[in-house]
Design an enzyme around this catalytic site. Structure first.
Site, PDB file in Angstrom:
ATOM      1  N   ARG A  64       0.824  -1.210   0.000  1.00 22.46           N
ATOM      2  CA  ARG A  64       0.000   0.000   0.000  1.00 22.46           C
ATOM      3  C   ARG A  64       0.855   1.257   0.000  1.00 22.46           C
ATOM      4  O   ARG A  64       0.580   2.213  -0.755  1.00 22.46           O
ATOM      5  CB  ARG A  64      -0.909   0.005   1.240  1.00 22.46           C
ATOM      6  CG  ARG A  64      -1.890   1.173   1.285  1.00 22.46           C
ATOM      7  CD  ARG A  64      -3.060   0.910   0.387  1.00 22.46           C
ATOM      8  NE  ARG A  64      -3.872   2.095   0.146  1.00 22.46           N
ATOM      9  CZ  ARG A  64      -5.175   2.018  -0.129  1.00 22.46           C
ATOM     10  NH1 ARG A  64      -5.779   0.855  -0.180  1.00 22.46           N
ATOM     11  NH2 ARG A  64      -5.862   3.121  -0.373  1.00 22.46           N
ATOM     12  N   ASN A 106     -12.109  16.220  -2.581  1.00 22.53           N
ATOM     13  CA  ASN A 106     -12.892  15.029  -2.885  1.00 22.53           C
ATOM     14  C   ASN A 106     -14.355  15.406  -2.844  1.00 22.53           C
ATOM     15  O   ASN A 106     -14.736  16.410  -2.220  1.00 22.53           O
ATOM     16  CB  ASN A 106     -12.596  13.937  -1.858  1.00 22.53           C
ATOM     17  CG  ASN A 106     -13.247  12.597  -2.227  1.00 22.53           C
ATOM     18  OD1 ASN A 106     -13.788  12.453  -3.320  1.00 22.53           O
ATOM     19  ND2 ASN A 106     -13.184  11.650  -1.326  1.00 22.53           N
ATOM     20  N   THR A 107     -15.168  14.648  -3.526  1.00 19.69           N
ATOM     21  CA  THR A 107     -16.598  14.871  -3.502  1.00 19.69           C
ATOM     22  C   THR A 107     -17.261  13.594  -3.002  1.00 19.69           C
ATOM     23  O   THR A 107     -16.818  12.490  -3.301  1.00 19.69           O
ATOM     24  CB  THR A 107     -17.125  15.255  -4.904  1.00 19.69           C
ATOM     25  OG1 THR A 107     -18.538  15.310  -4.865  1.00 19.69           O
ATOM     26  CG2 THR A 107     -16.675  14.270  -5.966  1.00 19.69           C
ATOM     27  N   HIS A 108     -18.258  13.787  -2.151  1.00 22.94           N
ATOM     28  CA  HIS A 108     -18.929  12.636  -1.532  1.00 22.94           C
ATOM     29  C   HIS A 108     -20.436  12.822  -1.658  1.00 22.94           C
ATOM     30  O   HIS A 108     -20.945  13.920  -1.372  1.00 22.94           O
ATOM     31  CB  HIS A 108     -18.517  12.536  -0.058  1.00 22.94           C
ATOM     32  CG  HIS A 108     -19.147  11.396   0.669  1.00 22.94           C
ATOM     33  ND1 HIS A 108     -18.787  10.081   0.453  1.00 22.94           N
ATOM     34  CD2 HIS A 108     -20.120  11.369   1.603  1.00 22.94           C
ATOM     35  CE1 HIS A 108     -19.536   9.302   1.222  1.00 22.94           C
ATOM     36  NE2 HIS A 108     -20.337  10.049   1.929  1.00 22.94           N
ATOM     37  N   ASP A 140      -8.136  14.760   3.835  1.00 22.45           N
ATOM     38  CA  ASP A 140      -7.120  14.617   4.887  1.00 22.45           C
ATOM     39  C   ASP A 140      -6.899  13.118   5.089  1.00 22.45           C
ATOM     40  O   ASP A 140      -7.340  12.305   4.284  1.00 22.45           O
ATOM     41  CB  ASP A 140      -7.543  15.349   6.179  1.00 22.45           C
ATOM     42  CG  ASP A 140      -8.764  14.721   6.834  1.00 22.45           C
ATOM     43  OD1 ASP A 140      -9.277  15.323   7.790  1.00 22.45           O
ATOM     44  OD2 ASP A 140      -9.203  13.631   6.399  1.00 22.45           O
ATOM     45  N   ALA A 141      -6.262  12.754   6.173  1.00 22.71           N
ATOM     46  CA  ALA A 141      -5.849  11.346   6.341  1.00 22.71           C
ATOM     47  C   ALA A 141      -7.029  10.429   6.668  1.00 22.71           C
ATOM     48  O   ALA A 141      -6.912   9.209   6.584  1.00 22.71           O
ATOM     49  CB  ALA A 141      -4.791  11.255   7.435  1.00 22.71           C
ATOM     50  N   GLY A 142      -8.177  11.036   6.999  1.00 23.70           N
ATOM     51  CA  GLY A 142      -9.319  10.197   7.399  1.00 23.70           C
ATOM     52  C   GLY A 142     -10.208   9.808   6.234  1.00 23.70           C
ATOM     53  O   GLY A 142      -9.911  10.110   5.072  1.00 23.70           O
ATOM     54  N   ASP A 144     -13.394  10.652   4.488  1.00 21.10           N
ATOM     55  CA  ASP A 144     -14.437  11.690   4.339  1.00 21.10           C
ATOM     56  C   ASP A 144     -14.501  12.619   5.554  1.00 21.10           C
ATOM     57  O   ASP A 144     -15.574  13.070   5.948  1.00 21.10           O
ATOM     58  CB  ASP A 144     -15.801  11.015   4.122  1.00 21.10           C
ATOM     59  CG  ASP A 144     -15.796  10.128   2.882  1.00 21.10           C
ATOM     60  OD1 ASP A 144     -16.488   9.101   2.894  1.00 21.10           O
ATOM     61  OD2 ASP A 144     -15.061  10.453   1.926  1.00 21.10           O
TER      62      ASP A 144
HETATM   63  C1  GRF Z   1     -20.023  10.160  -7.275  1.00 21.92           C
HETATM   64  O1  GRF Z   1     -21.296  10.306  -6.666  1.00 21.92           O
HETATM   65  C2  GRF Z   1     -18.961  10.197  -6.217  1.00 21.92           C
HETATM   66  O2  GRF Z   1     -19.219  11.101  -5.168  1.00 21.92           O
HETATM   67  C3  GRF Z   1     -19.046   8.776  -5.696  1.00 21.92           C
HETATM   68  O3  GRF Z   1     -19.209   7.977  -6.847  1.00 21.92           O
HETATM   69  C4  GRF Z   1     -19.827   8.775  -7.850  1.00 21.92           C
HETATM   70  C5  GRF Z   1     -18.855   8.832  -9.014  1.00 21.92           C
HETATM   71  O4  GRF Z   1     -19.600   9.053 -10.132  1.00 21.92           O
HETATM   72  N1  GRF Z   1     -17.836   8.449  -4.988  1.00 21.92           N
HETATM   73  P1  GRF Z   1     -18.837   9.200 -11.558  1.00 21.92           P
HETATM   74  O5  GRF Z   1     -17.788   8.097 -11.638  1.00 21.92           O
HETATM   75  O6  GRF Z   1     -18.190  10.552 -11.569  1.00 21.92           O
HETATM   76  O7  GRF Z   1     -19.939   9.057 -12.566  1.00 21.92           O
END
Ligand code: GRF
Length: 200
Positions: A64, A106-108, A140-142, A144
């Site tokens: 890793r 990042n997007t969640h 960050d390291a966590g 989300d």
């Molecule tokens: C997004 O909703 C992202 O937040 C999640 O998986 C989805 C990715 O969608 N982790 P895509 O691959 O950009 O279509």
């Protein structure tokens, strides 16, 4: 600003960034796309946009820390100002964060800190929330746990399935990611006490 985007799958969020970056006034250019998986649709989207790609798989037996340092190196050659994890399904580690922490977002697909992890929409639906949404945050390291940059809310419909809710979230998520990336690329900002201050 030079942006490297990391993906793992269909890449609809990446596509939103590619479309936005086609406007020279957007202020950010996707200079490379990296994936931990070969053959995903997101790589085809990058190819179609003429953006260089790389695949950096984490094999079952691979170390890793070595994978993390390798990812850092493969991103670094593109000299990014900003790294955007858009549906990238791996956690970056200390080596990567040493190089790009503070400028990796990042997007969640949930309203953090609620419903972190791999199944945000599923967990939100199971909990019976009436409002769900998306969060863009500094990695960050966590898992989300980073400083939240912005969020967008969507209503949960009574007949929603995980898929229908996630698709609705992804529509809001695309705009959120495009707007946030633009702001980070074109304005100066700093983080103070887990709050982002956008300099005027
Ligand atoms: C997004 O909703 C992202 O937040 C999640 O998986 C989805 C990715 O969608 N982790 P895509 O691959 O950009 O279509």
């Amino acid at each position: 600003a030079r942006v490297v985007v990391l993906i793992s799958g269909t890449g609809t969020l990446l596509q939103a960034l590619l479309d936005a970056a086609a406007d020279p006034g957007y202020g950010a250019r996707v200079v490379a796309v990296g994936s931990d998986r070969p053959g995903v649709a997101g790589l085809d989207r990058a190819d179609a946009a003429g953006v260089p790609t790389f695949v950096h798989p984490l094999g079952p037996g691979s170390d890793r820390a070595a994978w993390d340092a390798g990812l850092r190196d493969r991103v670094a050659v593109h000299r990014p100002d900003l790294v955007v994890s858009a549906g990238f399904m791996k956690l970056v580690g200390p080596a990567f964060l040493e190089a790009f922490g503070g400028r990796t977002i990042n997007t969640h697909p949930a309203l953090l800190p609620a419903f972190p992890g791999m199944h945000g929409p599923r967990d939100a639906l199971a909990h019976g929330v009436k409002v769900a949404g998306a969060t863009v945050f500094l990695v960050d390291a966590g898992v989300d746990t980073g400083v939240i940059l912005d969020q967008a809310a969507v209503r949960v419909e009574d007949d929603d399935t995980v898929a229908s809710l996630h698709e609705r979230i992804k529509v809001a998520e695309r705009d959120l990611l495009v707007t946030t990336t633009h702001r980070l690329a074109t304005r100066s900002w700093q983080v103070v006490d887990r709050k982002v201050r956008w300099d005027p």
